[in-house]
Design an enzyme around this catalytic site. Structure first.
Site, PDB file in Angstrom:
ATOM      1  N   LYS A 153       4.506   2.442  -5.067  1.00  0.00           N
ATOM      2  CA  LYS A 153       5.518   2.303  -4.015  1.00  0.00           C
ATOM      3  C   LYS A 153       5.651   0.821  -3.732  1.00  0.00           C
ATOM      4  CE  LYS A 153       2.980   5.060  -1.347  1.00  0.00           C
ATOM      5  NZ  LYS A 153       3.869   5.961  -0.636  1.00  0.00           N
ATOM      6  N   ARG A 154       6.658   0.422  -2.940  1.00  0.00           N
ATOM      7  CA  ARG A 154       6.748  -0.978  -2.565  1.00  0.00           C
ATOM      8  C   ARG A 154       5.415  -1.430  -1.946  1.00  0.00           C
ATOM      9  NH1 ARG A 154      11.756  -3.719  -3.092  1.00  0.00           N
ATOM     10  NH2 ARG A 154      10.565  -5.420  -2.186  1.00  0.00           N
ATOM     11  N   LYS A 188       1.891   0.369   4.180  1.00  0.00           N
ATOM     12  CA  LYS A 188       1.606   1.404   3.179  1.00  0.00           C
ATOM     13  C   LYS A 188       0.131   1.377   2.741  1.00  0.00           C
ATOM     14  CE  LYS A 188       6.371   1.556   1.370  1.00  0.00           C
ATOM     15  NZ  LYS A 188       6.742   2.989   1.277  1.00  0.00           N
ATOM     16  N   HIS A 195      16.094   4.752   9.295  1.00  0.00           N
ATOM     17  CA  HIS A 195      15.075   4.855   8.247  1.00  0.00           C
ATOM     18  C   HIS A 195      13.737   4.252   8.596  1.00  0.00           C
ATOM     19  CE1 HIS A 195      17.185   6.586   4.752  1.00  0.00           C
ATOM     20  NE2 HIS A 195      18.262   6.099   5.348  1.00  0.00           N
ATOM     21  N   THR A 221       9.266   9.509   0.069  1.00  0.00           N
ATOM     22  CA  THR A 221       9.846  10.473  -0.880  1.00  0.00           C
ATOM     23  C   THR A 221       9.030  10.519  -2.164  1.00  0.00           C
ATOM     24  OG1 THR A 221      11.360   8.735  -1.607  1.00  0.00           O
ATOM     25  CG2 THR A 221      12.232  10.383  -0.056  1.00  0.00           C
ATOM     26  N   LYS A 278       7.947  13.734  -4.881  1.00  0.00           N
ATOM     27  CA  LYS A 278       8.029  13.758  -6.357  1.00  0.00           C
ATOM     28  C   LYS A 278       6.679  14.163  -6.942  1.00  0.00           C
ATOM     29  CE  LYS A 278      11.038   9.774  -5.862  1.00  0.00           C
ATOM     30  NZ  LYS A 278      11.005   8.285  -5.861  1.00  0.00           N
TER      31      LYS A 278
HETATM   32  C1  PLP Z   1      10.625   7.429  -4.932  1.00  0.00           C
HETATM   33  C2  PLP Z   1      10.616   5.978  -5.157  1.00  0.00           C
HETATM   34  C3  PLP Z   1      10.289   5.104  -4.119  1.00  0.00           C
HETATM   35  C4  PLP Z   1       9.875   5.577  -2.745  1.00  0.00           C
HETATM   36  O1  PLP Z   1       8.477   5.778  -2.748  1.00  0.00           O
HETATM   37  P1  PLP Z   1       7.643   5.919  -1.390  1.00  0.00           P
HETATM   38  O2  PLP Z   1       6.286   6.295  -1.864  1.00  0.00           O
HETATM   39  O3  PLP Z   1       8.290   7.027  -0.620  1.00  0.00           O
HETATM   40  O4  PLP Z   1       7.684   4.626  -0.703  1.00  0.00           O
HETATM   41  C5  PLP Z   1      10.298   3.742  -4.366  1.00  0.00           C
HETATM   42  N1  PLP Z   1      10.611   3.259  -5.573  1.00  0.00           N
HETATM   43  C6  PLP Z   1      10.910   4.072  -6.607  1.00  0.00           C
HETATM   44  C7  PLP Z   1      11.218   3.465  -7.923  1.00  0.00           C
HETATM   45  C8  PLP Z   1      10.927   5.451  -6.434  1.00  0.00           C
HETATM   46  O5  PLP Z   1      11.252   6.237  -7.470  1.00  0.00           O
END
Ligand code: PLP
Length: 827
Positions: free
Chosen positions: A564-565, A570, A373, A672, A676
């Site tokens: 995101k985190r 990032k 990952h 991911t 979305k």
């Molecule tokens: C989809 C999702 C992530 C992953 O987000 P990235 O932008 O790909 O880092 C992290 N936390 C939550 C709550 C999510 O739904």
């Protein structure tokens, strides 16, 4: 004539599960509310009614789950086990109702209680058993496996405390424990009779029998009980209900008895804590390992209990003949977290079932598959040999043996090359020798996959290059995906309905059909409907932001979102610098072509990650200054939404115009969140990183705001990086850094942002913030200008949703199933 109901729940076929009808549903809801939960009127707490509804639905899930299991027992078919330390499930109610198609029945049953689904849904706690993308991926995968009728079981840990809750105080992150089980977890069913014993500590004794075979006995161990709790995973309207089995650690009776016999009853009971600690809390680190002993205990606990579970089921049916075990079982390791399973499967087969090494190794290396990952060095798990030898002495012996045999193979490929041996050894030499868990996973697996095309290429050419040269055919790509049920149908019902009106409802089960909306991309009437849906979703998000942050978002303005985190790679920092640059322009009166925007941030920082926490503080301080300034009000609003989680994302992604995916190229394995947003019609501003590359390929470069250096260029730039020069040469960045350094955002907190300023100015900044700023600034301007042209923007938005078909986790899981697992759908 009233028909007598049968109590016998043995069925021949999983599609013959008892269908519980509408009147039963209202009755069951009453029964659970009045009797199971013992309530008599609807009090202030919606939670009891939520629980009664969840139990009502669970009844229906359990019936189908049993039928699915019985079907599988009858058919001799191959099954996959998905092993993951994290499952970021979020709420289950809305998803279960969607997948079982129960919405109308439930609304009618609830009207008698004077409430509705939306209200009850909000009473459910998120199951936050994960940090971020990796854990959410596991959750999306389970939905897709069930929806594709694939025989897959998830194995994880039932953490007592999930991902911490975040609040923001004086601009800084505060962590609060997430006691998500406090009001009960209505979805789960425990199976204490199927508990397994997991061993720790102790020592190894050997005995050579008359045939000269050496037997290994792991003795004087401290044993912990693993008790399974099963959570049903419904497929989308196909009658399948799979299982997520979560293990809870408990003290064994024996563990207590020893002490008890020594007369220390209270001490014996107190010692229960030691065993129960194992599954107490999720480690809140995303993309970085922390090397804590308890974490290794969690990893081994999950791996051992899950493997024992499957081996036990096998021996129940086949005795101890394992000759065709690998034809019926495959294990997918979600990152290296459960990679000790490679050695544990060997141990169980050798020591418990007395297989020869070669036979056991052949089973292991034809059943284990590993998903990588991340390329970040700080995330590559290593465990010290000394810790291993104390905690898992027998497992360490087996790792040594695996390594010895592997290095012999390396010597054959590269004769006399000692450096190669050192480079590839499972044991890293040094003052404190370490076990390289990724190497153990690669050596023990028949498949190693990355999670986006670029990521897999970088694994092959960089991190795992020598392994790739040794075993090229092990390596493969499986680009991540997300489930369109939760991430479109459930989270954006208005858009779902509009899409269904135009192309029918087939897209929910076959998401490649979503491309059907492409033919409306130029239809003015469709644009109006499309825009109206987005507007409604923006109203909902604006309410959330107002209530949680006290910031007013104007839905006429562009919603520019990064959630995101929080991590340096990032680059939330790049985003907030851009906000500062816009603010600086406003203060200078340079507002002629400025397009009004609301910038939303959200995300948790690992509690020990200083820079990430400082970035949160900076975002909040900037937001405070900007939002108070009346000159900025028409152009710019900034908010940090506390406690970003799955449920928040459901509201956020449906309401976003511009999706920020701005990681330093080569650092985000896939992402991911980007998918979305795309499904929900957001346009991406992004780098050539992870799955962004594939998103841009699908949607076309006209419908994606690209900026920044490539992964290859980034490595070039790092050779000779001079950020001060870059800052000096681009006026908006120069002004931004000046304003930041002036203390304008920390007037009463002198110097607190010095570490941030220094990191941007450092020639060793691995994230290249200054490098990409100008290109980012330019892409932001292009995005803003496009937004002012409603027709253009609607077109881009529609085309993004229409091109998102390939980012369904159904596509990803079909590929895992066909290329790696070789499963057949249940039928
Ligand atoms: C989809 C999702 C992530 C992953 O987000 P990235 O932008 O790909 O880092 C992290 N936390 C939550 C709550 C999510 O739904």
């Amino acid at each position: 004539m009233a028909q007598k109901k049968s109590n016998v729940c043995v069925v021949k076929h999983w599609q013959d599960a008892p269908k519980l009808n509408e009147s039963d549903l209202a009755d069951d809801l009453n029964r659970h509310f009045y009797y199971t939960l013992g309530r008599d009127k609807v009090g202030e707490s919606k939670h009891y009614l939520f629980q009664a509804l969840a139990l009502t639905i669970r009844d229906r899930l359990v019936a189908r789950c049993r039928a699915t299991k019985q079907h599988l027992d009858q058919q001799k078919t191959k099954k996959a086990a998905y092993l993951s330390l994290e499952f970021l499930m979020g709420r289950a109610l809305g998803n279960a109702i969607l997948n079982l198609d129960l919405e109308e029945q439930i609304e009618s049953a609830l009207s008698e209680y004077g409430t509705n689904l939306e209200e009850l849904e909000s009473a459910e706690h998120d199951a936050g058993l994960g940090n971020g993308g990796l854990g959410r991926l596991a959750a999306c995968f389970l939905d897709s496996c069930a929806s594709l009728a694939l025989p897959v079981i998830g194995y994880g840990i039932r953490y007592e405390y999930g991902m911490f809750n975040q609040s923001i105080e004086h601009g800084a992150q505060i962590e609060h424990p997430d006691k998500w089980l406090r009001e009960g977890h209505p979805w789960e069913l425990s199976a204490p009779e199927q508990a397994k014993v997991v061993k720790f500590f102790g020592n190894v004794e050997t005995h050579t029998d008359k045939q000269g075979r050496v037997h290994h006995y792991w003795v004087n161990t401290q044993d912990v009980l693993a008790v399974p709790f099963d959570v049903p995973i419904p497929g989308y309207r196909n009658g399948v209900v799979n299982t997520l089995r979560l293990w809870k650690s408990e003290a064994t009776d024996e563990f207590n008895l020893k002490e008890f016999n020594q007369g220390s009853y209270s001490e014996a009971v107190a010692k229960k804590n030691l065993a129960e600690q194992i599954t107490m809390v999720l480690y809140p680190n995303d993309a970085s390992e922390n090397g804590k002993e308890l974490r290794l205990r969690q990893q081994y606990f999950l791996s051992s209990a899950s493997l024992q579970d499957i081996l036990h089921q096998w021996t129940e049916q086949h005795g101890t003949d394992f000759s065709d075990f690998a034809d019926y079982h495959v294990f997918q390791l979600n990152d290296t977290h459960p990679s000790v399973a490679v050695a544990e499967l060997m141990r169980l087969l050798l020591d418990e079932y007395e297989l020869e090494w070669e036979a056991a190794w052949s089973i292991t290396t034809t059943t284990m598959a590993y998903t990588n990952h991340t390329l970040l060095p700080e995330a590559l798990e290593k465990w010290s040999v000394s810790l291993f030898s104390r905690l898992l002495p027998r497992v360490l012996e087996i790792i040594y043996e695996i390594n010895a045999r592997f290095l012999a193979e390396v010597a054959l490929k590269w004769p006399g090359d000692i450096d190669k041996q050192r480079e590839l050894s499972l044991i890293e030499e040094g003052p404190e020798p370490q076990i390289r868990m990724a190497y153990l996973a690669i050596v023990g697996s028949f498949s190693v996959n990355g999670v986006a095309a670029l990521h897999t290429e970088l694994l092959k050419s960089g991190l795992f290059n020598s392994f790739y040269n040794l075993w090229p055919s092990k390596f493969n790509n499986k680009t991540n995906g997300v489930t369109p049920r939760r991430w479109l149908a459930h989270c954006n019902p208005e858009l779902a309905q509009l899409v269904t009106e135009k192309i029918g409802e087939g897209w929910q089960a076959d998401f490649s059909e979503i491309q059907g909306i492409r033919r409306f991309y130029d239809k003015a009437a469709f644009h109006r409907e499309w825009q109206q849906v987005k507007e409604h979703n923006k109203v909902k998000l604006a309410k959330l932001v107002e209530s949680r942050c006290g910031v007013q978002f104007d839905t006429d303005m562009m919603f520019d979102v990064q959630v995101k985190r929080i991590h340096e790679y990032k680059r939330q920092l790049l985003n907030i610098l851009h906000v500062i640059a816009l603010y600086d322009q406003i203060r200078r009166g340079e507002v002629k072509n400025m397009v009004p925007r609301c910038v939303l941030f959200g995300g948790k920082a690992a509690p020990g990650y200083h820079m990430a926490k400082l970035i949160i503080k900076l975002i909040n301080n900037v937001a405070n200054v900007v939002n108070k300034d009346s000159a900025a009000k028409p152009y710019l609003r900034v908010a940090f939404l506390p406690n970003y989680n799955v449920t928040a994302m459901e509201t956020i992604c449906a309401a976003t115009d511009l999706s920020q995916q701005i990681s330093t190229a080569g650092k985000e394995a896939s992402g991911t969140g980007n998918m979305k947003f795309m499904m929900n019609g957001a346009v991406t501003i992004g780098t050539l990183d992870g799955a962004n590359i594939e998103i841009r390929e699908q949607v076309g470069d006209d419908n994606f705001f690209l900026f920044g250096v490539t992964a290859e260029q980034a490595n070039q730039v790092r050779q000779n990086y001079n950020p001060s020069e870059i800052i000096e040469s681009f006026t908006p960045l120069k002004n931004t850094m000046k304003l930041l350094a002036s203390g304008h955002f920390n007037l009463f907190e002198p110097n607190i942002f010095d570490d941030i300023i220094l990191s941007i100015q450092s020639p060793h900044d691995p994230w290249l913030v200054a490098q990409d700023f100008e290109s980012y600034f330019d892409a932001q301007q292009r995005a803003a200008q496009s937004y002012t042209n409603k027709t253009l923007w609607n077109r881009m938005s529609i085309l993004n949703t229409a091109a998102s078909g390939t980012f369904s986790s159904d596509r990803t899981i079909s590929q895992y199933s066909e290329d790696i697992w070789r499963l057949k759908p249940m039928q």
